[in-house]
Design a protein around this motif. Structure first.
Motif, PDB file in Angstrom:
ATOM      1  N   LYS A   6     -26.143 -48.301  13.066  1.00  0.00           N
ATOM      2  CA  LYS A   6     -26.778 -46.986  13.240  1.00  0.00           C
ATOM      3  C   LYS A   6     -26.748 -46.546  14.705  1.00  0.00           C
TER       4      LYS A   6
ATOM      5  N   LYS B  37     -25.758 -47.279   6.308  1.00  0.00           N
ATOM      6  CA  LYS B  37     -26.671 -46.989   5.198  1.00  0.00           C
ATOM      7  C   LYS B  37     -27.990 -46.406   5.700  1.00  0.00           C
ATOM      8  N   ALA B  38     -28.288 -46.629   6.984  1.00  0.00           N
ATOM      9  CA  ALA B  38     -29.564 -46.168   7.542  1.00  0.00           C
ATOM     10  C   ALA B  38     -29.444 -44.811   8.232  1.00  0.00           C
ATOM     11  N   CYS B  39     -28.249 -44.242   8.262  1.00  0.00           N
ATOM     12  CA  CYS B  39     -28.030 -42.971   8.970  1.00  0.00           C
ATOM     13  C   CYS B  39     -28.287 -41.790   8.035  1.00  0.00           C
ATOM     14  N   THR B  40     -29.337 -41.063   8.293  1.00  0.00           N
ATOM     15  CA  THR B  40     -29.594 -39.861   7.487  1.00  0.00           C
ATOM     16  C   THR B  40     -28.669 -38.720   7.881  1.00  0.00           C
ATOM     17  N   ASN B  41     -28.051 -38.835   9.056  1.00  0.00           N
ATOM     18  CA  ASN B  41     -27.173 -37.770   9.556  1.00  0.00           C
ATOM     19  C   ASN B  41     -25.699 -38.165   9.547  1.00  0.00           C
TER      20      ASN B  41
ATOM     21  N   LYS C 186     -28.301 -28.390   2.930  1.00  0.00           N
ATOM     22  CA  LYS C 186     -29.493 -29.243   2.949  1.00  0.00           C
ATOM     23  C   LYS C 186     -30.468 -28.804   4.038  1.00  0.00           C
ATOM     24  N   ASP C 187     -29.944 -28.285   5.122  1.00  0.00           N
ATOM     25  CA  ASP C 187     -30.803 -27.839   6.226  1.00  0.00           C
ATOM     26  C   ASP C 187     -30.269 -26.506   6.755  1.00  0.00           C
TER      27      ASP C 187
END
Length: 339
Positions: free
Chosen positions: A97, A120-124, A152-153
Motif C-alpha cells: 500500500k 488489497k488495502a488500497c481504496t484508491n 463513485k465520487d
C-alpha cells in the motif's frame, strides 16, 4: 569427551549470543515505539535502526522506521525501508500500500500500476491506475478508469479534470468541455483549469465564454503574461468588447513592436470590423518589415477594394498572389462568397 564438551559449550554460547541480539533488537524496538508515540521521530528512527542492527530481518522495525521517516518527510529513506520489507515478504499488504502511493508520487507510473493491482488495502487503487494511464499517455484507458472513479465520487475535481485533459489530448474538444466545466465548478481555485477552458472556448470561436474564463483565471491568480493578454485581447475583439480588446492589443504591441503575428492579428481584427484605414496601417508595417509579405499585400489590396478603390486593390491582390501562389485560394473564396 573433551571435544564433545567443547562443542556443547560453543553451541550454548552461540545460542546465548543470538538470544542476546534478539533481546537487544526487541528492547530498541520497544523504545522506538515509545519515542514514536511521543512524536520524537528522529530518536525513534535511531532506535529502530539499532534494532535492525541486531536483527537484520526485523520486518516490524523496518516498517516503523519507514513510518517515522514519512513523518519527517524523508521519503527516500521510507521507500528503502518499505522495499526491504517487500523483498522479505512480497505479500505484505501494508508495504504494498505504501509503495503504491510512493511510486505514484515518484512518477514511477508502471510500478505504481503493478503495485496498485496487488494492493488489497488500497481504496484508491482504481484511481491510481487510471491517473498513471493518463501520465503514460494511455488516454482511453485513463478515461475508462476515471469515469468509474467519478461515478463513485462525483466531487473528485482532479479526476474530472484529468478526464477533460485526456479528451483534449485525443483532440475530442467538444467532449472535453463539460468535464472542464465540472472540474472548475468543483474546485474554483484552479486558475490553470479556468484558463485552459477559456482556450477551448476560444478555439471553438466561443469568444464570449472565453473572455469570462480568462477573467476568472486572472481573478484566481493566473499569471497575466503576454500570451494571456494576447488571447484575452483577441477574445474581447471578437466577442463584442472591441474597445477593451483594442486597448489590450495595442498595449502589447507597444512592448513587442516587431511581433509579426501580433501585428497581423491586429490588422485582421481591424479589417473584420470594417476599420480599413487602421488595417492598412498595420499591413504597411508588415510590408516594411518584409517587402515580400504576400499576405500583408493581399490584405492591403482588400482594404483598398473595401474603401472603393477596386482597381488598385485588385492589382495589389494580383501582385500578392504572384509573391505567394497559395493566396489564390482566398481569391476563390471571395468569388464564392461575394466578399
Amino acid at each position: 569427551m573433551k571435544n564433545l564438551l567443547t562443542t556443547t559449550v560453543t553451541c550454548l554460547l552461540a545460542i546465548s549470543a543470538v538470544q542476546a541480539q534478539t533481546d537487544s533488537a526487541k528492547a530498541y524496538y520497544q523504545k522506538g515505539l515509545t519515542e514514536k508515540t511521543a512524536q520524537h521521530y528522529m530518536v525513534a528512527s535511531q532506535d529502530f535502526n539499532k534494532a535492525i542492527t541486531f536483527d537484520a530481518k526485523f520486518k516490524d522495525a523496518y516498517m516503523q522506521d519507514a513510518y517515522v521517516n514519512m513523518e519527517m518527510h524523508r521519503t527516500d529513506n521510507a521507500k528503502a525501508d518499505f522495499e526491504k520489507v517487500y523483498a522479505m515478504d512480497p505479500n505484505n499488504q501494508d508495504a504494498i500500500k505504501e509503495l503504491t502511493e510512493i511510486y505514484y508520487d515518484y512518477h514511477q507510473y508502471q510500478q505504481a500500476i503493478d503495485f496498485a493491482g496487488r494492493c488489497k488495502a488500497c481504496t484508491n487503487a482504481e484511481r491510481i491506475i487510471a491517473m498513471c494511464n493518463y501520465q503514460q499517455e494511455n488516454y482511453e484507458d485513463a478515461i475508462t478508469g476515471l469515469m468509474d472513479v467519478i461515478q463513485k465520487d462525483p466531487r473528485d475535481a482532479e479526476a474530472t479534470y484529468t478526464i477533460a485533459r485526456s479528451y483534449l489530448e485525443l483532440e475530442e474538444y467538444i467532449k472535453a468541455v463539460p468535464f472542464y466545466q465540472n472540474a472548475v465548478m468543483l474546485d474554483p481555485t484552479k486558475n490553470v483549469w479556468m484558463y485552459e477552458l477559456g482556450l477551448l472556448y476560444y478555439n471553438n470561436d466561443d469568444y464570449k465564454d472565453a473572455v469570462v474564463l480568462f477573467d476568472k483565471a486572472a481573478a484566481a491568480g493566473y499569471n497575466q503574461s503576454s500570451d494571456y493578454n494576447e488571447n484575452l485581447g483577441f477574445a474581447c475583439v471578437y466577442s463584442g468588447s472591441f474597445d477593451r480588446g483594442e486597448k489590450i492589443l495595442l498595449s502589447l504591441l507597444a512592448k513587442r513592436p516587431n511581433n509579426k503575428d501580433l501585428i497581423r492579428g491586429v490588422a485582421d481584427a481591424y479589417y473584420s470590423h470594417g476599420l480599413y484605414d487602421k488595417s492598412l496601417e498595420f499591413c504597411q508595417k508588415l510590408m516594411m518589415m518584409d517587402a515580400k509579405d504576400g499576405r500583408a499585400l493581399y490584405q492591403a489590396g482588400m482594404c483598398f477594394q473595401k474603401k472603393g478603390d477596386k482597381d488598385k486593390g485588385q492589382q495589389m491582390c494580383d501582385q500578392a498572389i504572384q509573391l505567394d501562389p497559395s493566396l489564390s485560394s482566398l481569391r476563390q473564396k471571395e468569388m464564392t462568397t461575394g466578399l
